[in-house]
Design a protein around this motif. Structure first.
Motif, PDB file in Angstrom:
ATOM      1  N   ASP A  53      -5.131  -1.986  -2.113  1.00  0.00           N
ATOM      2  CA  ASP A  53      -4.548  -1.550  -1.016  1.00  0.00           C
ATOM      3  C   ASP A  53      -4.464  -2.732   0.165  1.00  0.00           C
ATOM      4  O   ASP A  53      -5.059  -3.508   0.012  1.00  0.00           O
ATOM      5  CB  ASP A  53      -4.740  -0.287  -0.560  1.00  0.00           C
ATOM      6  CG  ASP A  53      -6.221  -0.141  -0.009  1.00  0.00           C
ATOM      7  OD1 ASP A  53      -6.965  -1.075   0.337  1.00  0.00           O
ATOM      8  OD2 ASP A  53      -6.750   1.110   0.154  1.00  0.00           O
ATOM      9  N   ASP A  54      -4.027  -2.107   1.334  1.00  0.00           N
ATOM     10  CA  ASP A  54      -4.334  -3.368   2.477  1.00  0.00           C
ATOM     11  C   ASP A  54      -4.714  -2.659   3.729  1.00  0.00           C
ATOM     12  O   ASP A  54      -4.264  -2.826   4.689  1.00  0.00           O
ATOM     13  CB  ASP A  54      -2.638  -3.823   2.777  1.00  0.00           C
ATOM     14  CG  ASP A  54      -2.690  -4.905   3.688  1.00  0.00           C
ATOM     15  OD1 ASP A  54      -3.544  -5.668   3.987  1.00  0.00           O
ATOM     16  OD2 ASP A  54      -1.580  -4.932   4.539  1.00  0.00           O
ATOM     17  N   SER A  64      -9.869  -4.744   1.379  1.00  0.00           N
ATOM     18  CA  SER A  64      -8.838  -3.911   0.834  1.00  0.00           C
ATOM     19  C   SER A  64      -9.492  -3.253  -0.469  1.00  0.00           C
ATOM     20  O   SER A  64     -10.519  -3.632  -1.030  1.00  0.00           O
ATOM     21  CB  SER A  64      -7.756  -4.732   0.002  1.00  0.00           C
ATOM     22  OG  SER A  64      -6.996  -5.341   1.183  1.00  0.00           O
ATOM     23  N   ARG A 104       0.921  -1.086  -0.081  1.00  0.00           N
ATOM     24  CA  ARG A 104       0.061  -0.026   0.131  1.00  0.00           C
ATOM     25  C   ARG A 104       0.965   1.441   0.043  1.00  0.00           C
ATOM     26  O   ARG A 104       1.984   1.454   0.692  1.00  0.00           O
ATOM     27  CB  ARG A 104      -0.805  -0.224   1.190  1.00  0.00           C
ATOM     28  CG  ARG A 104      -0.143   0.069   2.559  1.00  0.00           C
ATOM     29  CD  ARG A 104      -1.295   0.122   3.687  1.00  0.00           C
ATOM     30  NE  ARG A 104      -0.423   0.236   4.868  1.00  0.00           N
ATOM     31  CZ  ARG A 104       0.117  -0.736   5.765  1.00  0.00           C
ATOM     32  NH1 ARG A 104      -0.319  -2.021   5.197  1.00  0.00           N
ATOM     33  NH2 ARG A 104       0.640  -0.610   6.669  1.00  0.00           N
TER      34      ARG A 104
END
Length: 847
Positions: free
Chosen positions: A580-581, A586, A311
């Motif tokens: 993303d994380d 996500s 990310r």
């Protein structure tokens, strides 16, 4: 040539490199180390006509430094001085100084571990601590130890903690040089800023223009999104200054001519505002800059080994970076730096940034080390070793791709992956796509994913940016056919295509097609609809199954979702290329749809069929299903009519563990049997533990043989639990059970009365007092070890006395009890000598 501060340090530097072979040079901004040091070493005797490689962390700085040094020779780049950056090489047979980006050095070392023809490697701006810089230095140190003890190594920086680097280089000398920095006035904000960052920056720029009548502005922002938004704000609010003020972006995704315009001197009468990422922190001199506006933020990638995702995080700059930025205002004369934070906030800033190796995706590093022949990072010398968890996850991914053998050695497939110079995921995708006839599409897709997103949001567009990767591939194909230099694709959901990004992607795709031997397929266009299938090769852990509302379950088991409604929101299956994380789900930025049937035809080995027989709490029964799985995704899930007997029993026992032992048909007789055994165990550990907890824990041993064919709680109620429990006792213990823990005792009146074992410490018998006349000894059970507690009752069955010593009761207490009871029950039998009286279960004994 203008004298620069670094020149006073050059004689010592040349001497140390000649005698010691390595050195650390700490030179302040403006000292001239980037362009003067390589030139000063060209005539060193130890170089003996060989080349100097100088590493720059950024492509823009590499090209700029090479052009400047070439101009000092009155030459074009590619003669005495050249450069090598990704997809752009300008070197020739006479080139003596090559300025390269760090990934290029790794490729050169892998191709020639002895660096034949190279006399020195210079690491410029090493304080940025990029992953490739750390790897390049580790490989160079091993190259020198194994093959080239004459290879000179020089590490250079302005804000470096020199001692650890000098130690890594074997006790190398540290040489320091002052810089040519003019006074810079620093202006902080009086209070912590509120509102959006872009508004704060735009206000600071307008303030700087009003307070400082001369000089260009260099503005540091976290990323390209903030650059575009600040540019839009300034364009709206500086209308009257059009023609006198130029706003120029500067970031690594711009074409070279746009980057050149940003760093070139302003035209007479024009002030320039350069909106830049951290690309302008070091190595570059942007002509005319006298004012710096520093937002105090930067964007860095952070990798999570737990999720396998990277990310981008916006983080505070370090003090070292802030000082580098401030120094940009004092390179050519006195300047001013506007810091958009308070002096109090600055006390919380970290002294230095975190090395990229500590937070990066280590799959490329692990592949490079395997190709180098290092089985373990510990075989090399590092300033900071790769984190064990991230490195382990990287090797697991490479093993899954077949790049590493189970022994950890690189495979032929892994070596081909390393040669392509892509991220291992993309390299695996490209190589595996060739036999499927999808090589051209894979090369184009890899090129798009290696660049920043070629589509961007138009600032005035309300629609979300579409995440569909097929649109990018279509734009790339249209760009290739038309050769367009403007918008290469029509607007779609508020997007336009970045022609420069598409141009770079097209060039990379062509290079990779040649590397894969596909150059002969020039007339064959990539198959846009193959995007999802190809992404599944690169991201097998990111295949997603729709679970409604734009939310997906990934094959890795994680959740993912689109932030806004997309055309892909309703796709049954997708593959996410970028997400993303953050949080439990996500956010998906780039993806393509995929047909799960096509996945199964192409990769049948990834699918597994299984029978699921499990306890269903909602129906209180065993539920049997047949599932086809792709990782954590259930592709099909249908009822299983005839589950295996053992599986059903196992699921039923699992249900017992969930629901508790009370799920069984506990009759009064079953509970009394349990209590009798618990009583005996209390006094003899050889008896089994039949507590609820123990019975639940050992149900497989005593219950399983009796529940064949039973699939629900309702069906369990037909069990004879007494028989089931008795069957769990060996024959000898069943015999002793009746002897040592009898269910009933016969009292003197002839009545057979039950024994209550609810209290295993004191089993009890309740009887009317007249029925026990003549019973002089308290009965004992448990093999004669435990006296029964006698609960003596009145004729109305009410308790009057509790004793474990009948003889004493008759002697001491009976007469007091008799007085009370005789008055209340005068018709009943109350003898004077209870120990010899006739017992009776009637009002009076028969005559």
């Amino acid at each position: 040539m203008t004298a620069l501060p670094i020149e006073s340090a050059l004689p010592e530097l040349r001497r140390q490199l000649n005698e010691r072979g390595s050195a650390v040079l700490v030179a302040q901004p403006g000292a001239g180390k980037t362009t003067r040091v390589p030139l000063a070493l060209l005539d060193a005797p130890w170089l003996a006509g060989r080349r100097i490689l100088m590493l720059e962390p950024r492509r823009l700085a590499a090209r700029s430094a090479a052009r400047f040094m070439a101009s000092l020779f009155g030459e074009e780049v590619g003669q005495t001085v050249g450069y090598r950056v990704r997809m752009d090489t300008r070197v020739g047979p006479k080139t003596r100084i090559e300025v390269v980006t760090e990934g290029v050095l790794t490729r050169l070392l892998q191709a020639d571990p002895g660096l034949d023809g190279v006399g020195a490697v210079l690491f410029d701006e090493f304080h940025e601590r990029s992953l490739h810089a750390d790897l390049g230095l580790a490989l160079c140190l091993q190259c020198r130890a194994l093959f080239r003890d004459d290879l000179r190594l020089l590490v250079m920086s302005a804000t470096l903690d020199a001692a650890p680097v000098a130690e890594l280089l074997g006790g190398a000398p540290v040489i320091e040089s002052g810089g040519r920095v003019f006074p810079v006035e620093t202006r902080y904000l009086p209070d912590k800023p509120e509102g959006r960052l872009e508004e704060t920056v735009a206000r600071a720029i307008r303030r700087a223009l009003a307070e400082e009548a001369e000089g260009d502005l260099l503005v540091f922002l976290p990323g390209t999104g903030e650059i575009r938004r600040v540019e839009a704000l300034l364009a709206d609010r500086l209308q009257t200054d059009r023609g006198r003020i130029r706003i120029l972006p500067l970031h690594g995704n711009l074409p070279q001519d746009a980057q050149d315009r940003a760093i070139a001197p302003s035209e007479p009468g024009v002030r320039k505002i350069v909106l830049s990422t951290s690309i302008a922190e070091t190595s570059l001199t942007i002509e005319g800059t006298r004012i710096v506006v520093d937002s105090g933020w930067m964007r860095v990638p952070k990798f999570s080994p737990q999720t396998g995702m990277t990310r981008l995080e916006t983080v505070r700059v370090s003090l070292a970076s802030a000082d580098q930025r401030r120094g940009r205002a004092g390179r050519l004369g006195p300047g001013v730096c506007y810091r958009l934070w308070t002096e109090t906030e600055e006390r919380t800033f970290a002294p230095h940034g975190t090395p990229e190796i500590a937070e990066a995706d280590l799959a490329p590093l692990a592949l490079e080390l395997a190709a180098w022949g290092a089985a373990d990072p510990g075989e090399l010398r590092w300033l900071d070793e790769p984190p064990a968890a991230a490195y382990r996850q990287a090797r697991e991914l490479l093993t899954q791709f077949g790049a590493l053998a189970p022994s950890g050695a690189i495979t032929p497939h892994g070596r081909r992956m390393a040669e392509l110079g892509m991220h291992p995921r993309l390299a695996h995708m490209a190589l595996r796509a060739v036999p499927l006839g999808l090589g051209p599409a894979a090369c184009a897709l890899a090129a798009l994913l290696s660049e920043r997103d070629a589509f961007r949001r138009v600032s005035s567009a309300p629609s979300p940016v579409a995440a569909d990767l097929r649109l990018r591939l279509e734009a790339l194909l249209r760009h290739g056919r038309s050769g367009a230099t403007g918008e290469a694709a029509p607007a779609y959901s508020g997007m336009t295509a970045d022609a420069s990004a598409l141009r770079r992607a097209a060039a990379a795709a062509a290079d990779w097609r040649r590397a894969l031997g596909l150059s002969g397929e020039g007339g064959r266009e990539p198959d846009v609809d193959a995007c999802g299938l190809l992404l599944a090769l690169a991201y097998p852990d990111r295949i997603g199954q729709n679970r409604g509302g734009g939310r997906f379950l990934l094959s890795s088991g994680r959740g993912a979702a689109f932030a806004e409604t997309q055309t892909l929101s309703s796709a049954p299956y997708i593959v996410a290329a970028e997400l993303d994380d953050h949080g439990a789900e996500s956010r998906i930025a780039l993806a393509a749809p995929v047909d799960v049937r096509e996945l199964e035809r192409t990769f049948p080995e990834r699918f597994a069929e299984e029978s699921i027989v499990e306890w269903d709490r909602s129906t209180q029964s065993v539920r049997a299903r047949r599932r086809k799985r792709l990782g954590a995704i259930a592709v099909t899930d249908v009822p299983l009519s005839k589950p295996g007997g053992e599986e059903t029993i196992r699921a039923l026992l699992d249900g017992l563990a969930v629901e508790g032992i009370g799920m069984l048909p506990w009759t009064g007789a079953a509970r009394r049997l349990q209590q009798r055994v618990l009583f005996l165990r209390r006094h003899d550990a050889d008896w089994p533990d039949w507590s609820d907890e123990a019975l639940e824990r050992t149900a497989e041993e005593w219950l399983a043989p009796h529940v064949a064919g039973i699939r629900s709680r309702a069906e369990l109620q037909s069990l004879n639990l007494v028989s089931v429990l008795e069957a769990a006792l060996p024959w000898e213990k069943r015999r002793r059970l009746d002897e040592w823990a009898p269910t009933h005792l016969t009292v003197p009146s002839g009545s057979r009365l039950p024994v209550d074992y609810a209290d295993p410490e004191a089993p009890s018998l309740s009887a009317r007092l007249q029925e026990l006349f003549g019973w002089t000894e308290t009965p004992r059970i448990g093999g004669g070890r435990v006296p029964v507690t006698i609960r003596l009752l009145s004729p109305a069955q009410r308790p009057v006395q509790v004793t474990r010593d009948l003889a004493n009761f008759w002697r001491e207490t009976y007469f007091e009890v008799k007085k009370d009871l005789k008055g209340r029950y005068p018709k009943h039998y109350w003898p004077d000598d209870p120990m010899s009286a006739v017992p009776t279960n009637r009002v009076k004994p028969k005559p």
